[in-house]
Design a protein around this motif. Structure first.
Motif, mmCIF file in Angstrom:
data_model
loop_
_atom_site.group_PDB
_atom_site.id
_atom_site.type_symbol
_atom_site.label_atom_id
_atom_site.label_comp_id
_atom_site.label_asym_id
_atom_site.label_seq_id
_atom_site.Cartn_x
_atom_site.Cartn_y
_atom_site.Cartn_z
ATOM 1 N N ASP A 163 -1.739 -0.467 6.133
ATOM 2 C CA ASP A 163 -1.906 0.070 7.494
ATOM 3 C C ASP A 163 -3.343 0.025 7.983
ATOM 4 O O ASP A 163 -3.592 0.224 9.164
ATOM 5 C CB ASP A 163 -1.405 1.526 7.549
ATOM 6 C CG ASP A 163 -2.171 2.433 6.600
ATOM 7 O OD1 ASP A 163 -2.195 2.136 5.391
ATOM 8 O OD2 ASP A 163 -2.761 3.435 7.071
ATOM 9 N N GLY A 198 -0.077 5.052 1.184
ATOM 10 C CA GLY A 198 -0.220 6.001 2.284
ATOM 11 C C GLY A 198 0.050 5.371 3.642
ATOM 12 O O GLY A 198 -0.529 4.343 3.981
ATOM 13 N N GLU A 199 0.947 5.950 4.395
ATOM 14 C CA GLU A 199 1.365 5.502 5.730
ATOM 15 C C GLU A 199 2.073 4.143 5.717
ATOM 16 O O GLU A 199 2.320 3.552 6.760
ATOM 17 C CB GLU A 199 0.192 5.498 6.724
ATOM 18 C CG GLU A 199 -0.291 6.913 7.070
ATOM 19 C CD GLU A 199 0.826 7.826 7.566
ATOM 20 O OE1 GLU A 199 1.649 7.367 8.367
ATOM 21 O OE2 GLU A 199 0.886 8.985 7.124
ATOM 22 N N VAL A 200 2.363 3.645 4.523
ATOM 23 C CA VAL A 200 3.174 2.425 4.410
ATOM 24 C C VAL A 200 4.516 2.808 3.795
ATOM 25 O O VAL A 200 5.564 2.671 4.438
ATOM 26 C CB VAL A 200 2.442 1.352 3.593
ATOM 27 C CG1 VAL A 200 3.358 0.164 3.294
ATOM 28 C CG2 VAL A 200 1.215 0.876 4.376
ATOM 29 N N ASP A 214 -7.094 -2.871 3.922
ATOM 30 C CA ASP A 214 -5.883 -3.624 3.599
ATOM 31 C C ASP A 214 -5.882 -5.042 4.175
ATOM 32 O O ASP A 214 -5.478 -5.978 3.498
ATOM 33 C CB ASP A 214 -4.649 -2.868 4.124
ATOM 34 C CG ASP A 214 -4.577 -1.450 3.571
ATOM 35 O OD1 ASP A 214 -4.904 -1.260 2.390
ATOM 36 O OD2 ASP A 214 -4.202 -0.537 4.325
ATOM 37 N N ASP A 236 0.872 -1.161 0.000
ATOM 38 C CA ASP A 236 0.000 0.000 0.000
ATOM 39 C C ASP A 236 0.924 1.229 0.000
ATOM 40 O O ASP A 236 2.143 1.102 0.207
ATOM 41 C CB ASP A 236 -0.857 -0.074 1.272
ATOM 42 C CG ASP A 236 -1.676 1.168 1.512
ATOM 43 O OD1 ASP A 236 -2.174 1.754 0.543
ATOM 44 O OD2 ASP A 236 -1.824 1.543 2.695
#
Ligand SMILES: [Mg+2]
Length: 213
Positions: free
Chosen positions: A159, A12-14, A164, A10
């Motif tokens: 995340d 975003g934020e990963v 996910d 992923d």
């Protein structure tokens, strides 16, 4: 558990730290960062769509400022990547895993991520797949983009429990939950669907090896 052949990330934020994105929203909405981000956290904690936060801070017209956000943000660059992103991708490739990147992202992020140094055998977006998580079509089309490997041989690293972990599990992939960012920290894997849980990408290699054992 079958051997993991592909590791799909992923975004975003990963791979990407979205702090700058949320600062751009504050500026574009003319809402200070503290109330916006606190209300956002409340929405995430209550399993509400995070976009409800915009109306809750008094900007139900938030969609009108989206172009301003993009202007303020400019392209994502290497400075937006989490420090463990590039080393992890390189390390996994070196150890024989095939690497893919695909999240709910606008199409232009593909070239931005490539320019930021993200190297992946398959680098695509929800816009390219014309399907968004948590829709099953996102994962089915992602598998097709990988050449239709056995779904369980694809680890999806994300995340969010909803988009996910649960959605990837429903499509037969092997979800790995990364507990960082607001969704990762506030979420609860109530169904125990994550095959593994990590706090940093640096933990992935050993975790993937353990899944294969
Ligand atoms: Mg994400």
């Amino acid at each position: 558990m079958s051997r993991i052949a592909w590791v799909c990330f992923d975004v975003g934020e990963v791979l990407v730290d979205e702090s700058r994105v949320w600062r751009a929203w504050s500026e574009a909405l003319a809402v200070p960062a503290f109330p916006l981000q606190a209300v956002l956290g409340g929405c995430i904690a209550q399993d509400r769509d995070h976009r409800e936060a915009f109306a809750l801070v008094g900007r139900p017209d938030w969609e009108a400022v989206a172009p301003t956000v993009e202007q303020l943000l400019g392209p994502l660059t290497a400075a937006d990547l989490y420090a463990d992103a590039l080393p992890t991708l390189a390390d996994l490739r070196r150890h024989g895993w095939r690497v893919a990147v695909c999240g709910n992202q606008p199409a232009r992020r593909r070239d931005e991520l490539a320019a930021a140094g993200i190297t992946a055998e398959v680098l695509t977006t929800s816009d390219h797949l014309e399907a968004e998580k948590p829709d099953r079509a996102f994962y089915d089309r992602l598998l097709a983009a990988l050449g239709d490997p056995a779904p369980a041989q694809v680890a999806y690293v994300g995340d969010r429990v909803d988009n996910d972990v649960a959605a990837a599990a429903a499509a037969g992939l092997t979800p790995v939950w990364l507990r960082r960012g607001p969704w990762g920290r506030l979420g609860e894997d109530r169904g125990g669907q994550a095959a593994a849980t990590v706090d940093t990408l640096a933990e992935l290699g050993p975790v993937l090896r353990a899944l294969a054992a």
